[in-house]
Design an enzyme around this catalytic site. Structure first.
Site, short mmCIF file in Angstrom:
data_model
loop_
_atom_site.label_atom_id
_atom_site.label_comp_id
_atom_site.label_asym_id
_atom_site.label_seq_id
_atom_site.Cartn_x
_atom_site.Cartn_y
_atom_site.Cartn_z
N ASP A 125 2.13 3.98 -18.59
CA ASP A 125 3.35 3.48 -17.75
C ASP A 125 4.70 3.19 -18.85
O ASP A 125 5.58 3.60 -18.46
CB ASP A 125 2.75 2.05 -17.55
N HIS A 170 -2.06 -1.20 -14.59
CA HIS A 170 -2.55 -1.28 -15.92
C HIS A 170 -3.81 -1.33 -16.28
O HIS A 170 -4.21 -1.69 -17.42
CB HIS A 170 -1.76 -2.21 -16.36
N TYR A 227 -1.33 -8.65 -8.64
CA TYR A 227 -1.17 -7.62 -9.79
C TYR A 227 -2.66 -6.74 -9.39
O TYR A 227 -3.47 -6.96 -9.67
CB TYR A 227 -1.40 -8.15 -11.10
N CYS A 236 5.49 -8.08 -21.32
CA CYS A 236 5.17 -8.86 -22.46
C CYS A 236 6.47 -8.79 -23.24
O CYS A 236 7.17 -8.27 -23.66
CB CYS A 236 3.94 -8.22 -23.26
#
Ligand code: ADP
Ligand code: SF4
Length: 686
Positions: A264, A171, A168, A31
């Site tokens: 993470d 997360h 994906y 991000c």
């Protein structure tokens, strides 16, 4: 300089399906707070990473459908979104990199506050974020639709120019992950129950993507092998291994990590470089495809050993690539000392979480590459005849002196004390913050290479001494001091007893002042300092109570993903927490604390009150200099400015930014309009 042959292995090409990465450096998706709101800033930032040598440069998460919508990240809902992303691909390609895109459907993770579409999940449950809505259970037609949206987004990504399309599953931010995880998937159909069933959707997405774009694009999977949640979540030795056994050969690349984002992107306070290795080390046993892993890697020796030991094929990095976009190039050119190492503070994450372009404590040019035209490695040669005095060798002064020196200016850096680093030198001695010393070490190391910067210790400058240096520009970087009177966010005025001599501040505790307990810390700052000092005091054997008006200790660190770990840590250390309370009066042997909601007060025994509330700029020198314009002019000084904390107390990142800005702009007065280029939304027809 040329590369040390020990690092040759890092520069071998890697085949990712139909595309080839030029080396083993892989910037994983991260991000950046720019996304589709500041698309050109984002595109140029990614291009600079490619210029710095990253072979693969990925986007942040890319929303693929309105049923999974953030307000800030890039998206690929339809063809209108293609040009924005094509711009990023062009930037990355122009510098020889491969562009990767992370296609995301967040499922239950977000509330779709913007689109008002009901969130979806394998099984119904309240959404993750504190928005009062629930995700509904996906039926077969929803699953089919989701696969179609994913496929369409992959095709659009290919049209935009992406070389790698990422499925994906990490997360806790992706439907494919939710279907895998026992805590999210309580279905009884062919998508629930057995591991084969829970993996079905991930398999289908990989197959769909390969079929749609696999002829020209590498198809990668970003996979969290462990959620660190025990039985309820994905576990490396269970789902992690099972998925790898079943799907190991299906995609063209595996990018593996631990979930969620808190785990993470752990901060250096709680996790060392390479902290994910125990979880991800098994992955390569189950695939012949390249494996990427992360762990805040900044040491080239460590990187080489990861490759040589067969743990990874590519070095993944988000934060190290933010702190130094040129990390690979510096290794390649044998310039190891020039690497600006990430300090693991998560300021970047924190700012992205408040929806602003990311900032980096180490790299002041992050997010400024396009809008201010600041390149991380290039700075314009000097274009005036100034000589510059920088007063104070904290992060602001060090950065200013270093960057001015690189421009070719003759610089005097005067420091009152006997060591460099200012607040960083003090704060890096606090528990868990040793990596923060890298802010000082990098700059001091660079300054040693600049013959045109003179570094003067033991030089406490007053106005007269500053004027006598003969410099034509002065930057006052004398920092700030913590207040002791209780004034801050909660109290607008000093509290009763706030003038007592026994009240200490963080400055006193960092100077190892003599302490007697019990200690009460009033944290009205809400960042790391209150919590770190509580730790320091309890490790020194004192009884410690942390009083804060917030609902949790170090509340702002929720944005930097630390508040959970900090809260746990303080409780485990035995720090007493008095939340939603403010210290409202101080006496010699006790303090009064009052509930911020009811005003009800209680008395705590306290020998040493510590105020972590607000700071005051140490700007006396600056004020004295500018108060006498004639003396300035007579001394040939055309401008004196305050920078860093002396200008406005803030984060270390802002002090570095202030120092860098001074070096670029020489303290030029603020403009009446924006100081940078910006993009406005294109108006649609009414
Ligand atoms: P910043 O975060 O803005 O860089 P710091 O507080 O970290 O500020 O650093 C300020 C530095 O300035 C400290 O190292 C301090 O010793 C030094 N300093 C403060 N006043 C003077 C002065 N009058 N002359 C020289 N150095 C000073
Ligand atoms: Fe690293 Fe901190 Fe920069 Fe983020 S802000 S990249 S954690 S130094």
């Amino acid at each position: 300089m040329s590369r040390d042959p020990r690092y040759d292995v890092l520069f071998e090409p890697v085949q990712i399906g139909p595309v080839t990465a030029r080396n083993r450096f892989y910037q994983v998706p991260h991000c950046n707070g720019m996304g589709r709101l500041h698309p050109t800033s984002m595109a140029v930032m990614r291009g600079v990473k490619a210029e710095g040598g990253w072979a693969v440069v990925c986007t942040e998460q890319c929303d693929i459908h309105p049923t999974s919508a953030t307000n800030r990240e890039i998206r690929l809902w339809d063809d209108r979104d293609i040009p924005t992303l094509a711009r990023m691909c062009d930037q990355v390609h122009a510098h020889g990199g491969l562009a990767g895109i992370e296609l995301t459907h967040m499922g239950y993770y977000g509330g779709n506050e913007v689109t008002r579409e009901a969130p979806m999940a394998p099984s119904p449950r309240p959404v993750h974020h504190d928005f009062p809505t629930q995700a509904r259970e996906m039926d077969k037609s929803d699953i089919a639709a989701y696969r179609r949206w994913h496929r369409n987004a992959a095709v659009r990504a290919k049209t935009a120019g992406y070389d790698i399309v990422i499925v994906y599953a990490a997360h806790d931010l992706s439907l494919a992950m939710h279907f895998l995880s026992p805590r999210h998937n309580q279905r009884t159909d062919e998508y629930g129950g057995s591991i084969e069933n829970r993996t079905r959707l991930l398999r289908e997405l990989i197959e769909d993507t390969k079929e749609a774009v696999g002829d020209t694009c590498g198809v990668a999977v970003r996979f969290a092998v462990d959620e660190l949640l025990g039985d309820e979540g994905v576990i490396a030795e269970r789902e992690g291994r099972q998925v790898m056994e079943m799907l190991g050969e299906l995609p063209d690349l595996w990018d593996v990590n631990v979930s969620d984002w808190v785990n993470d992107s752990q901060v250096s306070r709680f996790a060392e470089e390479g902290f994910q290795e125990p979880y991800t080390a098994f992955v390569k046993q189950h695939t012949s495809k390249p494996v990427v892993g992360v762990g805040r890697y900044t040491s080239p020796d460590r990187m080489v050993s990861l490759i040589n030991k067969g743990l990874l094929d590519m070095i993944g990095a988000a934060r190290p690539s933010i702190a130094d976009p040129f990390l690979p190039r510096k290794i390649e050119e044998g310039r190891i000392d020039d690497i600006r190492e990430c300090i693991g503070c998560n300021m970047c994450v924190g700012v992205s979480n408040v929806n602003a372009p990311i900032r980096c404590t180490q790299n002041p040019t992050m997010s400024e590459e396009w809008r201010r035209g600041w390149h991380p490695e290039r700075i314009a040669p000097k274009d005036t005849n100034d000589t510059v005095l920088v007063v104070g060798a904290g992060p602001a002064g060090l950065e200013a002196a270093m960057s001015l020196g690189r421009r070719g200016y003759d610089v005097m850096l005067a420091e009152a004390g006997t060591e460099a680093g200012g607040r960083v030198a003090r704060e890096c001695k606090l528990p868990g913050l040793s990596a923060w010393g890298r802010v000082r070490d990098y700059r001091v190391g660079q300054l040693h290479k600049l013959a045109n910067v003179g570094f003067y210790f033991d030089s406490n400058m007053d106005a007269e001494a500053a004027r006598e240096t003969g410099c034509s520009l002065i930057a006052v970087a004398t920092g700030s001091s913590w207040r002791s009177d209780g004034t801050g966010r909660y109290h607008s005025f000093p509290i009763p007893g706030g003038d007592a001599d026994h009240i200490l501040t963080p400055d006193d505790l960092m100077a190892d002042a003599e302490i007697t307990g019990p200690v009460v810390i009033f944290d009205d700052d809400h960042y790391y300092m209150g919590g770190v000092l509580a730790e320091k005091m309890i490790l020194a054997g004192h009884d410690v109570t942390l009083v804060t008006p917030a609902a949790e200790p170090s509340q702002w660190t929720g944005y930097t993903l630390e508040s959970g770990p900090i809260h746990k840590h303080l409780l485990e250390l035995g720090v007493n927490l008095l939340l939603s309370h403010a210290v409202t009066a101080v006496e010699s042997d006790r303090i009064e604390a009052s509930c911020v909601h009811t005003g009800k007060s209680r008395i705590l025994t306290c020998a040493t009150p510590v105020m972590v509330t607000a700071r005051t700029s140490n700007d006396a020198l600056y004020r004295e200099l500018v108060s006498d314009e004639k003396a300035l002019a007579d001394a040939g000084i055309r401008r004196a400015v305050a920078i860093g904390d002396a200008y406005a107390p803030s984060t270390i990142a802002d002090a570095v930014f202030g120092g860098h800005r001074f070096a670029r702009e020489l303290g030029a007065p603020m403009l009446d309009g924006p100081a940078y280029k910006d993009e406005l939304p294109a108006l649609a027809e009414l």
